[in-house]
Every structure is written in structure tokens, then in C-alpha cells.
Design a protein around this motif. Structure first.
Motif, short mmCIF file in Angstrom:
data_model
loop_
_atom_site.label_atom_id
_atom_site.label_comp_id
_atom_site.label_asym_id
_atom_site.label_seq_id
_atom_site.Cartn_x
_atom_site.Cartn_y
_atom_site.Cartn_z
N LYS A 10 -1.30 2.12 -10.99
CA LYS A 10 -0.14 2.16 -10.10
C LYS A 10 -0.36 1.37 -8.81
O LYS A 10 0.53 1.31 -7.97
N THR A 11 -1.53 0.77 -8.66
CA THR A 11 -1.81 -0.02 -7.45
C THR A 11 -1.26 -1.43 -7.62
O THR A 11 -1.07 -1.91 -8.75
N SER A 12 -1.04 -2.11 -6.51
CA SER A 12 -0.49 -3.46 -6.56
C SER A 12 -1.52 -4.48 -7.03
O SER A 12 -1.16 -5.56 -7.49
N GLU A 21 0.80 -1.21 0.00
CA GLU A 21 0.00 0.00 0.00
C GLU A 21 0.85 1.27 0.00
O GLU A 21 0.33 2.36 -0.20
N ASN A 22 2.16 1.16 0.25
CA ASN A 22 3.00 2.34 0.40
C ASN A 22 3.75 2.73 -0.86
O ASN A 22 4.21 3.86 -0.97
N TYR A 23 3.90 1.83 -1.81
CA TYR A 23 4.72 2.12 -2.97
C TYR A 23 3.93 1.85 -4.25
O TYR A 23 3.15 0.90 -4.32
N PRO A 24 4.16 2.65 -5.29
CA PRO A 24 3.46 2.42 -6.56
C PRO A 24 3.99 1.18 -7.27
O PRO A 24 5.14 0.79 -7.10
N THR A 25 3.13 0.57 -8.07
CA THR A 25 3.49 -0.61 -8.86
C THR A 25 3.38 -0.26 -10.34
O THR A 25 2.41 0.37 -10.76
N ARG A 29 2.72 -7.70 -17.29
CA ARG A 29 3.89 -7.76 -16.40
C ARG A 29 3.77 -6.65 -15.37
O ARG A 29 3.08 -5.64 -15.58
N CYS A 30 4.45 -6.84 -14.25
CA CYS A 30 4.43 -5.82 -13.20
C CYS A 30 5.80 -5.72 -12.55
O CYS A 30 6.63 -6.62 -12.66
N GLN A 31 6.00 -4.60 -11.86
CA GLN A 31 7.25 -4.40 -11.10
C GLN A 31 6.94 -3.57 -9.87
O GLN A 31 6.43 -2.46 -9.97
N SER A 32 7.22 -4.15 -8.71
CA SER A 32 7.04 -3.43 -7.46
C SER A 32 8.39 -2.93 -6.96
O SER A 32 9.44 -3.32 -7.47
N LYS A 33 8.34 -2.06 -5.96
CA LYS A 33 9.56 -1.40 -5.47
C LYS A 33 10.61 -2.41 -5.02
O LYS A 33 10.31 -3.36 -4.32
N ASP A 34 11.87 -2.16 -5.44
CA ASP A 34 13.04 -2.97 -5.07
C ASP A 34 12.99 -4.38 -5.64
O ASP A 34 13.76 -5.25 -5.21
N PHE A 35 12.10 -4.65 -6.59
CA PHE A 35 12.02 -5.94 -7.24
C PHE A 35 12.20 -5.75 -8.75
O PHE A 35 11.92 -4.69 -9.29
N THR A 36 12.65 -6.80 -9.43
CA THR A 36 12.79 -6.73 -10.88
C THR A 36 11.44 -6.98 -11.54
O THR A 36 10.48 -7.41 -10.91
N MET A 37 11.37 -6.69 -12.84
CA MET A 37 10.14 -6.89 -13.59
C MET A 37 9.77 -8.37 -13.63
O MET A 37 10.62 -9.24 -13.73
N SER A 38 8.48 -8.65 -13.53
CA SER A 38 8.01 -10.04 -13.50
C SER A 38 8.10 -10.67 -14.88
O SER A 38 8.22 -9.99 -15.90
#
Length: 261
Positions: free
Chosen positions: A74-76, A58-62, A92-101
């Protein structure tokens, strides 16, 4: 002065980095999940896409992409409602500090009967589910599941077909037939792939496998050098201390002034 790591610690570091789990720990990849879990749906149906990976969703954009085009979402987690054929494609998606799925393929189909699967690519020994689904959830009777032209299972009332402990020979083309509103219907074919080889490391991570042995070797050489240097300095200090102590006991003591007669 820092304590050298030592050979056992370096060995454990190397094993951690070379193992698939160790690679996953070093490089964290986002994942896209579907709810319901089917990657083939009818036109007009709904599906929820969720990006798994961020510990504080909930704290970081996706970041989301559809067929390599960036989406405004931009929601998870987001709901794809009243799906249209144009919604088919790779997500595909990418969340903070993670690589693209890795991409998840979604098919939106206009038909009467649809064969769905929980996962199109299955590891050997795993299980997967097949579902013969009627448009708008219409009842389907006299359901027959087929594989490569041969009937697998028949039910008068519709049931899902579960394949457990999948083997290589379970790969193939599947489809189903059934009666909807007293009319026989056939689904399109669905290809199921059973993978038997070990999971491979993504190509963009190969450079890590090439450089990790060199890094470990450098760490070992530096660590060994520090250890030898520390031991030599320690021995040198002990030698100086012993020499000074020996001189202290062997040097003549000054004598007192002689008395005058």
C-alpha cells in the motif's frame, strides 16, 4: 445577478478541454517508474517501483496490481528484492484522486548476457539507451551491438549505446554479444518500437470528446439567453423609470382652495 461567461471564455474552455494537456489536467493518471530504469533484469537482482501521481505520497495508500491481481503493498514506493521469474509481468498502480496507471512490463530473465533498454517504446525524436549487461555484474569484453542482423557498434570494453533523435527506421530487433570469463555469450533479442503518430487519448476517455462539444454548446446557449434576458429586463426597467419620471412632470398640480369673497 451573475455575469455571463461570454464567448471568448467559452472558447478558451473548449480549447483547454480538447488539447492533450487539457485532458491531462482534467483526468490525472498515475505512472509507474522503475529504479534502475531497466524493464529487463536478471534473476536475483533488485528493482524499486514507485507510483507517481500523489502529491502527498506519505499520507494516502497506493493500490498495486501484478498481472491484474491486487497486491498487499500500500506504499507509494516499494522494493522488489531478489527478483524471480515469477515476478515478471505487468505492474500497475493507482494513487489517491488519480486513475489507474498504464501497465509497466517487467521481465526477470535467467541468462549470462542481457540487453536492456531505458524505454521499449520511444516517440520519434526522443532518445533511448541500450545496455549490454552481464549476470552478477560480471565484466563483459568485446561487446558488439546488433540491429536486425547488422552490427551497429563495437567496444573492447563494455559501454552503453545511446540512440539520439530516434527515427522510424530505428525500430527493430536488437541484441548484443560479448565475452564473459573468456566465453562468448549472446543476449536474447529486444524489440524497440519508434512511434511516429501523435499520442492518442485512452479509449475510456472518448466519451469526454463526444460530450464536451454538446456541453460547450449548452453553456453558450444558456449564457446567451441570460445575456439577452438581462438586457431586456434592464431596458424594461429603464422604460418604467422614464415613464414614471414623465408622468411626474406632466400630471396637473393640485390647486389651492379658492378664497371666498
Amino acid at each position: 445577478m451573475s455575469t455571463p461567461i461570454g464567448v471568448p471564455a467559452l472558447l478558451w474552455i473548449a480549447l483547454l478541454l480538447f488539447s492533450p494537456d487539457g485532458m491531462a489536467a482534467v483526468i490525472q493518471e498515475s505512472q509507474v517508474s522503475l529504479n534502475p530504469p531497466w524493464n529487463r533484469i536478471f534473476r536475483g537482482e533488485n528493482v524499486t517501483l514507485t507510483c507517481i501521481g500523489n502529491y502527498s505520497l506519505e499520507n494516502y495508500p497506493t493500490n498495486w496490481t501484478h498481472n491484474n491481481k491486487t497486491l498487499e503493498v500500500k506504499t507509494s514506493s516499494w522494493d522488489l528484492k531478489n527478483a524471480k521469474p515469477g515476478d515478471s509481468g505487468k505492474y500497475r498502480c493507482q494513487s489517491k484522486d488519480f486513475t489507474m496507471s498504464e501497465p509497466v512490463h517487467l521481465e526477470v530473465i535467467s541468462d549470462w548476457l542481457l540487453l536492456q533498454t531505458s524505454v521499449p517504446v520511444v516517440r520519434e525524436g526522443q532518445s533511448f539507451l541500450l545496455r549490454c549487461h552481464g549476470w552478477k555484474n560480471l565484466n563483459v569484453y568485446k561487446v558488439i551491438y546488433y540491429k536486425d542482423g547488422k552490427a551497429l557498434k563495437y567496444w573492447y570494453e563494455n559501454h552503453n549505446l545511446s540512440i539520439t533523435n530516434a527515427k522510424r527506421e530505428d525500430s527493430g530487433s536488437y541484441w548484443c554479444t560479448g565475452i564473459i570469463q573468456k566465453i562468448p555469450k549472446n543476449s536474447t533479442t529486444l524489440t524497440i518500437t519508434i512511434q511516429t503518430d501523435s499520442p492518442s487519448v485512452p479509449s475510456n476517455y472518448y466519451w469526454l470528446q463526444l460530450h464536451i462539444p454538446l456541453l460547450v454548446a449548452i453553456l453558450f446557449v444558456v449564457d446567451t439567453g441570460l445575456l439577452i434576458s438581462t438586457q431586456q429586463q434592464f431596458r424594461f426597467l429603464l422604460k418604467i423609470k422614464k415613464t414614471r419620471r414623465g408622468k411626474k412632470f406632466t400630471d396637473p398640480q393640485p390647486s389651492s382652495d379658492p378664497r371666498t369673497d
